[in-house]
Design a protein around this motif. Structure first.
Motif, PDB file in Angstrom:
ATOM      1  N   VAL A 422      -5.398   2.261 -30.134  1.00  0.00           N
ATOM      2  CA  VAL A 422      -4.282   2.568 -29.234  1.00  0.00           C
ATOM      3  C   VAL A 422      -3.059   3.034 -30.034  1.00  0.00           C
ATOM      4  N   LYS A 423      -2.735   2.323 -31.114  1.00  0.00           N
ATOM      5  CA  LYS A 423      -1.568   2.704 -31.911  1.00  0.00           C
ATOM      6  C   LYS A 423      -1.773   4.053 -32.583  1.00  0.00           C
ATOM      7  N   GLU A 424      -3.015   4.346 -32.971  1.00  0.00           N
ATOM      8  CA  GLU A 424      -3.298   5.629 -33.617  1.00  0.00           C
ATOM      9  C   GLU A 424      -3.052   6.790 -32.664  1.00  0.00           C
ATOM     10  N   LEU A 425      -3.430   6.645 -31.394  1.00  0.00           N
ATOM     11  CA  LEU A 425      -3.196   7.711 -30.423  1.00  0.00           C
ATOM     12  C   LEU A 425      -1.736   7.750 -29.981  1.00  0.00           C
ATOM     13  N   MET A 426      -1.080   6.583 -29.945  1.00  0.00           N
ATOM     14  CA  MET A 426       0.345   6.574 -29.590  1.00  0.00           C
ATOM     15  C   MET A 426       1.179   7.302 -30.651  1.00  0.00           C
ATOM     16  N   ALA A 427       0.703   7.326 -31.891  1.00  0.00           N
ATOM     17  CA  ALA A 427       1.415   8.050 -32.948  1.00  0.00           C
ATOM     18  C   ALA A 427       1.437   9.546 -32.712  1.00  0.00           C
ATOM     19  N   LEU A 428       0.597  10.043 -31.782  1.00  0.00           N
ATOM     20  CA  LEU A 428       0.569  11.461 -31.450  1.00  0.00           C
ATOM     21  C   LEU A 428       1.543  11.797 -30.319  1.00  0.00           C
ATOM     22  N   SER A 429       2.512  10.915 -30.067  1.00  0.00           N
ATOM     23  CA  SER A 429       3.579  11.110 -29.065  1.00  0.00           C
ATOM     24  C   SER A 429       3.079  10.921 -27.632  1.00  0.00           C
ATOM     25  N   PHE A 430       2.072  10.086 -27.432  1.00  0.00           N
ATOM     26  CA  PHE A 430       1.627   9.728 -26.091  1.00  0.00           C
ATOM     27  C   PHE A 430       2.041   8.290 -25.792  1.00  0.00           C
ATOM     28  N   SER A 431       2.297   8.022 -24.495  1.00  0.00           N
ATOM     29  CA  SER A 431       2.712   6.678 -24.120  1.00  0.00           C
ATOM     30  C   SER A 431       1.515   5.716 -24.151  1.00  0.00           C
ATOM     31  N   ARG A 432       1.817   4.437 -24.249  1.00  0.00           N
ATOM     32  CA  ARG A 432       0.757   3.421 -24.313  1.00  0.00           C
ATOM     33  C   ARG A 432      -0.069   3.421 -23.037  1.00  0.00           C
ATOM     34  N   GLU A 433       0.595   3.611 -21.913  1.00  0.00           N
ATOM     35  CA  GLU A 433      -0.108   3.622 -20.627  1.00  0.00           C
ATOM     36  C   GLU A 433      -1.094   4.786 -20.553  1.00  0.00           C
ATOM     37  N   GLN A 434      -0.676   5.971 -21.020  1.00  0.00           N
ATOM     38  CA  GLN A 434      -1.572   7.128 -21.004  1.00  0.00           C
ATOM     39  C   GLN A 434      -2.766   6.915 -21.924  1.00  0.00           C
ATOM     40  N   VAL A 435      -2.518   6.356 -23.106  1.00  0.00           N
ATOM     41  CA  VAL A 435      -3.598   6.149 -24.077  1.00  0.00           C
ATOM     42  C   VAL A 435      -4.639   5.168 -23.535  1.00  0.00           C
ATOM     43  N   ILE A 436      -4.175   4.040 -23.017  1.00  0.00           N
ATOM     44  CA  ILE A 436      -5.120   3.032 -22.511  1.00  0.00           C
ATOM     45  C   ILE A 436      -5.896   3.571 -21.318  1.00  0.00           C
ATOM     46  N   SER A 437      -5.228   4.348 -20.451  1.00  0.00           N
ATOM     47  CA  SER A 437      -5.917   4.908 -19.288  1.00  0.00           C
ATOM     48  C   SER A 437      -7.048   5.842 -19.692  1.00  0.00           C
ATOM     49  N   GLU A 438      -6.785   6.723 -20.671  1.00  0.00           N
ATOM     50  CA  GLU A 438      -7.814   7.675 -21.097  1.00  0.00           C
ATOM     51  C   GLU A 438      -8.930   6.991 -21.868  1.00  0.00           C
ATOM     52  N   LEU A 439      -8.610   5.997 -22.675  1.00  0.00           N
ATOM     53  CA  LEU A 439      -9.654   5.270 -23.408  1.00  0.00           C
ATOM     54  C   LEU A 439     -10.578   4.533 -22.446  1.00  0.00           C
ATOM     55  N   ARG A 441     -11.134   5.500 -19.392  1.00  0.00           N
ATOM     56  CA  ARG A 441     -11.890   6.500 -18.642  1.00  0.00           C
ATOM     57  C   ARG A 441     -13.099   6.993 -19.434  1.00  0.00           C
ATOM     58  N   PHE A 442     -12.995   7.021 -20.764  1.00  0.00           N
ATOM     59  CA  PHE A 442     -14.101   7.495 -21.596  1.00  0.00           C
ATOM     60  C   PHE A 442     -14.784   6.356 -22.352  1.00  0.00           C
ATOM     61  N   ASN A 443     -14.650   5.118 -21.828  1.00  0.00           N
ATOM     62  CA  ASN A 443     -15.345   3.950 -22.388  1.00  0.00           C
ATOM     63  C   ASN A 443     -15.064   3.760 -23.879  1.00  0.00           C
ATOM     64  N   GLY A 444     -13.815   3.986 -24.265  1.00  0.00           N
ATOM     65  CA  GLY A 444     -13.414   3.738 -25.649  1.00  0.00           C
ATOM     66  C   GLY A 444     -13.683   4.870 -26.615  1.00  0.00           C
ATOM     67  N   ASP A 445     -14.169   6.024 -26.142  1.00  0.00           N
ATOM     68  CA  ASP A 445     -14.438   7.157 -27.030  1.00  0.00           C
ATOM     69  C   ASP A 445     -13.099   7.803 -27.419  1.00  0.00           C
ATOM     70  N   LYS A 446     -12.685   7.637 -28.681  1.00  0.00           N
ATOM     71  CA  LYS A 446     -11.381   8.105 -29.121  1.00  0.00           C
ATOM     72  C   LYS A 446     -11.281   9.625 -29.102  1.00  0.00           C
ATOM     73  N   THR A 447     -12.368  10.318 -29.477  1.00  0.00           N
ATOM     74  CA  THR A 447     -12.344  11.780 -29.542  1.00  0.00           C
ATOM     75  C   THR A 447     -12.129  12.397 -28.164  1.00  0.00           C
ATOM     76  N   GLN A 448     -12.908  11.935 -27.176  1.00  0.00           N
ATOM     77  CA  GLN A 448     -12.763  12.480 -25.825  1.00  0.00           C
ATOM     78  C   GLN A 448     -11.410  12.113 -25.215  1.00  0.00           C
ATOM     79  N   ALA A 449     -10.932  10.898 -25.504  1.00  0.00           N
ATOM     80  CA  ALA A 449      -9.632  10.492 -24.967  1.00  0.00           C
ATOM     81  C   ALA A 449      -8.510  11.345 -25.560  1.00  0.00           C
ATOM     82  N   THR A 450      -8.595  11.655 -26.865  1.00  0.00           N
ATOM     83  CA  THR A 450      -7.581  12.490 -27.510  1.00  0.00           C
ATOM     84  C   THR A 450      -7.561  13.885 -26.898  1.00  0.00           C
ATOM     85  N   ALA A 451      -8.753  14.462 -26.686  1.00  0.00           N
ATOM     86  CA  ALA A 451      -8.828  15.799 -26.095  1.00  0.00           C
ATOM     87  C   ALA A 451      -8.229  15.802 -24.693  1.00  0.00           C
ATOM     88  N   ALA A 452      -8.499  14.774 -23.931  1.00  0.00           N
ATOM     89  CA  ALA A 452      -7.952  14.700 -22.565  1.00  0.00           C
ATOM     90  C   ALA A 452      -6.440  14.560 -22.570  1.00  0.00           C
TER      91      ALA A 452
END
Length: 460
Positions: A422-439, A441-452
């Motif tokens: 979560v912190k790694e994706l938040m470092a890309l200027s996304f909010s915590r709520e957005q990061v957790i929601s996408e993770l 949605r993709f069952n914890g797949d970081k690559t697909q969540a980042t692309a979304a």
């Protein structure tokens, strides 16, 4: 042959003279360069004073590349002060004739060198007005200043003596501080950690200077400034000078140019957002399809409309790849592969004012950094206000429960991702709520969540 004369006042000037030149004539040249009367000049070579004015440089053993030391002292040996040889006629004490140099026409180069020497002496008084006048009167010095010290160059061309004096004083103080640190380093204990750091920094600077000197000697062309690639085209029937940039992902246009071309009515604001690169600029929206006329071809392209953009239009990689364009630098043309059309790149005289090498409206580094910081703060504030409005719309019950444990911002036991992800994706200027929601949605797949997350960030 070329010789160099150094004075006690650290003034150094070169002279191109003949080896058969007599010493008294050499002193006359030194008088022109230094302003010291020839009968008061004492020259020294290899620690030995040169006293015989009738000897030639060859007889003294002076060769090409040698250096002489000049000082202002008593007259030559063999003469009493009352018998000092006059410079304008008459006989000297030993019966030898003297020469009148007052009617000699000094070459232009020597006069200019003498003038520069006197001006440099005046500039050494740290008078900002004198230094400013000297730089403005010398186009070559002004050109070098623009390249090597843009901040001082901008202050010089601003027309404000106060601003120029302030910048000059700051840079002089910084240089004095560096010299103070260097002297401290030389006098410090070599085993002191701070002294070792200063020594390492001094070595690094010397390596950089040596690298720069080698580049200036063997590759001087790398210090020149090249003209950017622009072409003439028409958008919606209006002439535009387009910048060719194969490093840009998309084709963009300024809002002012879009107004001139009458396509602001087609802007889709659902594609608004922010363009991030060297700085941050606001994207008003997107025009999905417009015809661009290049020579006799009509090509379709889309535009992202930027709010603050000094260039009218920039043809990016999407446009260049779609039409299989080739940048031919040997022939200085842009070749359009889909149609076979060729159009020449513009010369500097035909470029827009913002793209010319001599343009005065380019932003310096400090302004760019300040503008980028301001826009970044604006974006963060807008995102914070949007989250606040969303939270208030959810109602008091949602806020009260959120204070206890908000599932949208809390990792639950059944989630298949960790806090580190979560912190790694938040470092890309996304909010915590957005990061957790996408993770989730993709069952914890970081690559697909980042692309979304990046795909959704294209829309405001």
């Amino acid at each position: 042959m070329n010789i160099t004369v150094a004075t006690v006042t650290d003034q150094v000037f070169p002279l191109n003279v003949s080896e058969d030149l007599e010493l008294e004539n050499l002193k006359a040249f030194c008088e022109v360069e230094s302003g010291v009367p020839a009968n008061q000049i004492q020259l020294t070579f290899n620690g030995q004073p040169l006293n015989d004015d009738k000897k030639t440089l060859k007889e003294y053993g002076i060769k090409d590349g040698d250096m002489l030391f000049m000082q202002q002292g008593p007259v030559q040996q063999g003469f009493l002060p009352s018998q000092a040889p006059p410079m304008a006629g008459g006989a000297v004490g030993a019966g030898l004739p003297s020469f009148d140099f007052s009617n000699i026409q000094v070459p232009h180069g020597a006069a200019a060198s003498s003038s520069n020497s006197s001006r440099l002496s005046a500039a050494s008084s740290d008078n900002p007005a004198v230094i400013r006048e000297m730089l403005l009167a010398d186009p070559s010095a002004l050109s070098l200043l623009k390249q090597n010290n843009p901040r001082l160059s901008d202050a010089l061309t601003s027309g404000s003596l106060e601003r120029f004096a302030q910048v000059l004083k700051e840079q002089q103080e910084a240089k004095a501080e560096q010299e103070r640190l260097r002297l401290r380093m030389l006098n410090a204990d070599p085993f002191d950690s701070e002294a070792q750091r200063l020594i390492a920094e001094e070595i690094r600077k010397k390596n950089i200077e040596a690298n720069m000197e080698a580049a200036m000697e063997y590759n001087p062309e790398t210090f020149g400034t090249v003209v950017m690639l622009y072409i003439n085209c028409r958008v919606n029937g209006h002439p535009v000078k387009a910048f060719i940039d194969s490093g840009a992902q998309t084709t963009i246009m300024s809002s002012e140019c879009a107004e001139r071309c009458n396509i602001m009515r087609l802007v889709d604001q659902r594609w608004s957002g922010y363009a991030k690169g060297v700085g941050i600029q606001r994207i008003i929206g997107r025009v999905h399809m417009v015809q661009i006329q290049i020579e006799k071809d009509f090509l379709t392209s889309s535009f992202s409309i930027l709010e603050q953009q000094k260039m009218d239009m920039l043809l990016g990689l999407d446009m260049l790849k779609r039409h299989q364009c080739t940048i031919d630098l040997k022939r200085n043309i842009l070749h359009i592969g889909t149609t076979g059309t060729e159009t020449p790149f513009l010369s500097e005289s035909d470029l827009p004012e913002c793209a010319r090498l001599s343009g005065q409206d380019t932003l310096d580094e400090e302004k760019i950094i300040e503008e980028s910081r301001r826009q970044a703060e604006h974006q963060q504030m807008a995102e914070a206000m949007e989250r606040s409005q969303a939270a208030s719309a959810a109602g008091p019950s949602a806020s009260s429960s959120g204070r206890l444990s908000d599932p949208a911002t809390t990792i639950m036991p059944n989630d298949s991702f960790s806090e580190a992800t979560v912190k790694e994706l938040m470092a890309l200027s996304f909010s915590r709520e957005q990061v957790i929601s996408e993770l989730r949605r993709f069952n914890g797949d970081k690559t697909q969540a980042t692309a979304a997350l990046f795909a959704k960030s294209l829309k405001f």
